[in-house]
Design a protein around this motif. Structure first.
Motif, PDB file in Angstrom:
ATOM      1  N   VAL A 136       1.059  -4.183  -3.521  1.00 47.06           N
ATOM      2  CA  VAL A 136      -0.250  -3.526  -3.472  1.00 47.06           C
ATOM      3  C   VAL A 136      -1.342  -4.505  -3.894  1.00 47.06           C
ATOM      4  N   CYS A 137      -1.068  -5.312  -4.912  1.00 46.51           N
ATOM      5  CA  CYS A 137      -2.047  -6.318  -5.332  1.00 46.51           C
ATOM      6  C   CYS A 137      -2.332  -7.303  -4.199  1.00 46.51           C
ATOM      7  N   ALA A 138      -1.299  -7.720  -3.506  1.00 44.15           N
ATOM      8  CA  ALA A 138      -1.486  -8.651  -2.390  1.00 44.15           C
ATOM      9  C   ALA A 138      -2.340  -8.010  -1.291  1.00 44.15           C
ATOM     10  N   GLU A 139      -2.089  -6.738  -0.996  1.00 41.18           N
ATOM     11  CA  GLU A 139      -2.878  -6.042   0.013  1.00 41.18           C
ATOM     12  C   GLU A 139      -4.337  -5.930  -0.407  1.00 41.18           C
ATOM     13  N   HIS A 140      -4.561  -5.598  -1.673  1.00 38.56           N
ATOM     14  CA  HIS A 140      -5.935  -5.452  -2.155  1.00 38.56           C
ATOM     15  C   HIS A 140      -6.666  -6.795  -2.152  1.00 38.56           C
ATOM     16  N   LEU A 141      -5.994  -7.844  -2.592  1.00 40.10           N
ATOM     17  CA  LEU A 141      -6.632  -9.156  -2.588  1.00 40.10           C
ATOM     18  C   LEU A 141      -6.955  -9.604  -1.162  1.00 40.10           C
ATOM     19  N   ALA A 142      -6.058  -9.329  -0.243  1.00 41.30           N
ATOM     20  CA  ALA A 142      -6.293  -9.710   1.157  1.00 41.30           C
ATOM     21  C   ALA A 142      -7.455  -8.927   1.764  1.00 41.30           C
ATOM     22  N   ALA A 143      -7.666  -7.718   1.283  1.00 38.15           N
ATOM     23  CA  ALA A 143      -8.713  -6.868   1.838  1.00 38.15           C
ATOM     24  C   ALA A 143     -10.098  -7.174   1.270  1.00 38.15           C
ATOM     25  N   LEU A 144     -10.149  -7.936   0.194  1.00 38.69           N
ATOM     26  CA  LEU A 144     -11.453  -8.228  -0.404  1.00 38.69           C
ATOM     27  C   LEU A 144     -12.314  -9.048   0.553  1.00 38.69           C
ATOM     28  N   GLN A 145     -13.523  -8.626   0.698  1.00 44.87           N
ATOM     29  CA  GLN A 145     -14.500  -9.374   1.479  1.00 44.87           C
ATOM     30  C   GLN A 145     -15.388 -10.105   0.476  1.00 44.87           C
ATOM     31  N   PRO A 146     -15.852 -11.279   0.796  1.00 49.61           N
ATOM     32  CA  PRO A 146     -16.717 -11.992  -0.144  1.00 49.61           C
ATOM     33  C   PRO A 146     -17.908 -11.167  -0.629  1.00 49.61           C
ATOM     34  N   ALA A 147     -18.462 -10.324   0.204  1.00 49.74           N
ATOM     35  CA  ALA A 147     -19.609  -9.521  -0.193  1.00 49.74           C
ATOM     36  C   ALA A 147     -19.234  -8.410  -1.166  1.00 49.74           C
ATOM     37  N   ASN A 148     -17.947  -8.107  -1.299  1.00 46.95           N
ATOM     38  CA  ASN A 148     -17.511  -7.018  -2.170  1.00 46.95           C
ATOM     39  C   ASN A 148     -17.219  -7.457  -3.593  1.00 46.95           C
ATOM     40  N   ASP A 149     -17.314  -8.721  -3.883  1.00 47.22           N
ATOM     41  CA  ASP A 149     -16.932  -9.216  -5.195  1.00 47.22           C
ATOM     42  C   ASP A 149     -18.021 -10.133  -5.736  1.00 47.22           C
ATOM     43  N   LEU A 150     -18.441  -9.879  -6.958  1.00 49.67           N
ATOM     44  CA  LEU A 150     -19.503 -10.683  -7.567  1.00 49.67           C
ATOM     45  C   LEU A 150     -19.127 -12.153  -7.689  1.00 49.67           C
ATOM     46  N   ALA A 151     -17.846 -12.434  -7.767  1.00 51.12           N
ATOM     47  CA  ALA A 151     -17.408 -13.825  -7.895  1.00 51.12           C
ATOM     48  C   ALA A 151     -17.746 -14.631  -6.641  1.00 51.12           C
ATOM     49  N   PHE A 152     -17.963 -13.950  -5.518  1.00 46.14           N
ATOM     50  CA  PHE A 152     -18.227 -14.638  -4.268  1.00 46.14           C
ATOM     51  C   PHE A 152     -19.697 -14.573  -3.850  1.00 46.14           C
ATOM     52  N   GLU A 153     -20.542 -14.001  -4.709  1.00 42.79           N
ATOM     53  CA  GLU A 153     -21.954 -13.889  -4.332  1.00 42.79           C
ATOM     54  C   GLU A 153     -22.584 -15.265  -4.225  1.00 42.79           C
ATOM     55  N   GLN A 154     -23.371 -15.421  -3.200  1.00 42.67           N
ATOM     56  CA  GLN A 154     -24.074 -16.687  -3.018  1.00 42.67           C
ATOM     57  C   GLN A 154     -25.403 -16.635  -3.760  1.00 42.67           C
TER      58      GLN A 154
END
Length: 76
Positions: free
Chosen positions: A53-71
């Motif tokens: 489940v963790c692998a599925e959730h990590l794969a589903a993350l879009q850069p826009a959905n996570d503050l760590a990926f904000e430009q």
């Protein structure tokens, strides 16, 4: 805490639990208790499912959905 960090912590916990289960299972088999070792399979299945489940959730993350990926707009 970011979503990716939280998922990573759950995955790390599941991986540690899987290693502990495997070590305990190996110990039981070496002591001649294969039935007791086999009884650990439901616990192993739960931890494996947590990892999946963790692998599925990590794969589903879009850069826009996570503050760590904000430009940063200045650098974009």
């Amino acid at each position: 805490m970011t979503t990716a960090l939280a998922i990573g912590q759950v995955a790390l916990s599941a991986q540690r639990n899987l290693h502990q289960i495997a070590a305990y299972e190996r110990s039981l088999r070496q002591r001649g208790a294969p039935v007791a070792a086999a009884a650990l399979s439901p616990y192993r299945a739960v931890e494996r499912a947590r990892l999946d489940v963790c692998a599925e959730h990590l794969a589903a993350l879009q850069p826009a959905n996570d503050l760590a990926f904000e430009q940063n707009p200045e650098h974009a």
